[in-house]
Design an enzyme around this catalytic site. Structure first.
Site, PDB file in Angstrom:
ATOM      1  N   ASP A 145     -17.657 -47.859 -18.444  1.00  0.00           N
ATOM      2  CA  ASP A 145     -16.562 -47.390 -17.590  1.00  0.00           C
ATOM      3  C   ASP A 145     -15.310 -48.214 -17.884  1.00  0.00           C
ATOM      4  O   ASP A 145     -15.298 -49.435 -17.691  1.00  0.00           O
ATOM      5  CB  ASP A 145     -16.968 -47.536 -16.127  1.00  0.00           C
ATOM      6  CG  ASP A 145     -16.017 -46.838 -15.175  1.00  0.00           C
ATOM      7  OD1 ASP A 145     -15.079 -46.174 -15.647  1.00  0.00           O
ATOM      8  OD2 ASP A 145     -16.212 -46.967 -13.958  1.00  0.00           O
TER       9      ASP A 145
ATOM     10  N   ASP B 154     -12.932 -41.386 -18.928  1.00  0.00           N
ATOM     11  CA  ASP B 154     -13.002 -42.838 -19.071  1.00  0.00           C
ATOM     12  C   ASP B 154     -14.381 -43.423 -18.751  1.00  0.00           C
ATOM     13  O   ASP B 154     -14.508 -44.645 -18.591  1.00  0.00           O
ATOM     14  CB  ASP B 154     -11.954 -43.518 -18.194  1.00  0.00           C
ATOM     15  CG  ASP B 154     -12.120 -43.207 -16.713  1.00  0.00           C
ATOM     16  OD1 ASP B 154     -12.906 -42.298 -16.373  1.00  0.00           O
ATOM     17  OD2 ASP B 154     -11.465 -43.879 -15.893  1.00  0.00           O
ATOM     18  N   GLU B 155     -15.421 -42.598 -18.697  1.00  0.00           N
ATOM     19  CA  GLU B 155     -16.747 -43.155 -18.456  1.00  0.00           C
ATOM     20  C   GLU B 155     -17.826 -42.229 -19.003  1.00  0.00           C
ATOM     21  O   GLU B 155     -17.646 -41.020 -19.127  1.00  0.00           O
ATOM     22  CB  GLU B 155     -16.984 -43.414 -16.970  1.00  0.00           C
ATOM     23  CG  GLU B 155     -16.983 -42.171 -16.109  1.00  0.00           C
ATOM     24  CD  GLU B 155     -17.357 -42.457 -14.663  1.00  0.00           C
ATOM     25  OE1 GLU B 155     -18.270 -43.269 -14.413  1.00  0.00           O
ATOM     26  OE2 GLU B 155     -16.729 -41.842 -13.783  1.00  0.00           O
TER      27      GLU B 155
END
Length: 409
Positions: A21, A111-112
């Protein structure tokens, strides 16, 4: 609980799911690209906070907070406009690192992601070594900090990454899972929001350990059947889901935060937002060769309450005009609620997505031209000259809002 690599060798053979993350993604990209911002409290977005650096978060600034409130909490923050193209490029580069690490990558957002590194011990080392190397590669190749949680289950890997932030790595060994999980507050369990936490707190339940002491039937009586069963399982770290690659979206959506300005918007201004959101959604659906039947409206009000409304159409479609008609009807039906409580966010999603690609929409002759052919012509022009090359008349001269970076549909 940070665990050394030596300890990992003896205790973590089945702890091979990574949750990676990026830390304060948008703000980190801004600090990467402008060295003068490093170490300073940074807020991305003016009217509504899209992201805040950890220096700003230390003052209580949070994502989705109104800009005025954020600046009151942190008057010396540097407010920067969002650069969506830069965030999309950074996301693409980070996912290249993920896929270079393991072929088993399940994206969650730009983003993860979850990564399964089981079976890589001989070629890549232990999960801790792999996670450490992934963090080094993201820093070296993309210039961004990233946190990695490692555990036996997807649920616990995500909890571990939350506990390791910012810019850390945390392994939860199989023999220490409940010792790590049970002292945490109930809000750390997936699906537990403010209302569910309040229900549990009313019964004296504050921690995951408190939840684990209750029977499934007792939890179901407190918070409902589905949530009760989920809490019973997660409080015992029962999560049989595996990392899945290539899964297609079950819905396609978009939303726009209006802030307090939404309370002053006329019906025509709200309609322009609706048109813009539906146009974005249907453009993405056609690009991905998807159609859907159910249109879902999501509203957030000035009192922070939320409401959801939906309508299921007789046929699956990706036609902008057909879906826009359903969306407008939902907004009209919610009109009294909007007038009473004020509007700070509006969003739509199209669900009941077909599983095997787009289906041909068959419109009765009385409905005249099949608008999907018009949509296709518009998409072709936009594909060649950009999305702003063709726009609807109602949107001319209006702020279209931000088009957030998205994973492929």
């Amino acid at each position: 609980m940070f665990v050394s690599d030596a300890s990992a060798r003896s205790t973590a053979r089945s702890a091979a799911i990574l949750h990676a993350d990026l830390d304060s993604f948008y703000a980190s990209v801004e600090q990467r690209d402008d060295p003068a911002l490093r170490g300073l409290p940074v807020i991305v977005g003016g009217g509504v906070v899209l992201a805040a650096s950890y220096e700003a978060k230390a003052y209580g600034v949070r994502t989705a907070m109104g800009g005025r409130q954020a600046r009151a909490l942190c008057p010396h923050a540097v407010v920067v406009p969002p650069r969506m193209a830069a965030y999309s490029q950074a996301s693409t580069a980070v996912f290249e690192v993920f896929h270079d690490t393991t072929p088993l990558v399940e994206p969650l957002s730009v983003d993860e992601a979850f990564l399964d590194v089981s079976g890589l011990r001989r070629v890549s080392g232990t999960p801790v070594q792999i996670g450490a190397r992934l963090r080094e590669q993201v820093k070296e190749r993309v210039g961004l900090p990233i946190t990695v949680g490692i555990a036996r289950t997807k649920f616990l890997a995500k909890v571990a990454s939350q506990g390791a932030k910012p810019d850390g790595l945390l392994l939860v060994p199989p023999d220490r899972e409940l010792a790590f999980l049970h002292p945490l507050p109930v809000r750390r369990l997936w699906g537990v929001g403010e209302k569910t936490a309040d229900k549990l707190r009313a019964h004296g339940i504050e921690t995951v350990a408190d939840v684990a002491e209750l029977s499934e039937s007792m939890l179901c009586s407190m918070v409902g059947g589905a949530m009760g069963r989920q809490l019973f399982a997660l409080s015992r770290n029962i999560d049989r889901r595996r990392v899945v690659t290539g899964r297609r979206r079950r819905s396609v959506g978009a939303q726009r935060a209006l802030g307090r300005a939404g309370n002053k918007m006329s019906a025509a201004e709200v309609d322009a937002v609706v048109v813009n959101l539906v146009d974005r959604i249907t453009r993405r659906m056609r690009k991905a060769a998807r159609t859907g039947r159910t249109v879902v409206l999501r509203l957030r009000f000035d009192d922070f309450g939320r409401a959801t409304r939906s309508h299921t159409m007789p046929r699956a479609t990706a036609s902008t005009d057909v879906i826009l008609g359903a969306a407008r009807a939902l907004v009209a039906a919610a009109g009294p609620l909007i007038a009473e409580r004020g509007l700070t966010l509006v969003g739509f999603a199209v669900g009941n997505i077909d599983r095997d690609g787009a289906q041909q929409l068959e419109l009765p002759f009385a409905e005249a031209v099949d608008m999907t052919s018009v949509d296709a012509a518009i998409d072709q022009v936009r594909g060649r000259y950009g999305n702003s090359a063709v726009t609807r008349g109602v949107l001319v001269g209006r702020d279209p809002g931000l088009e957030m970076p998205m994973l492929p549909d």
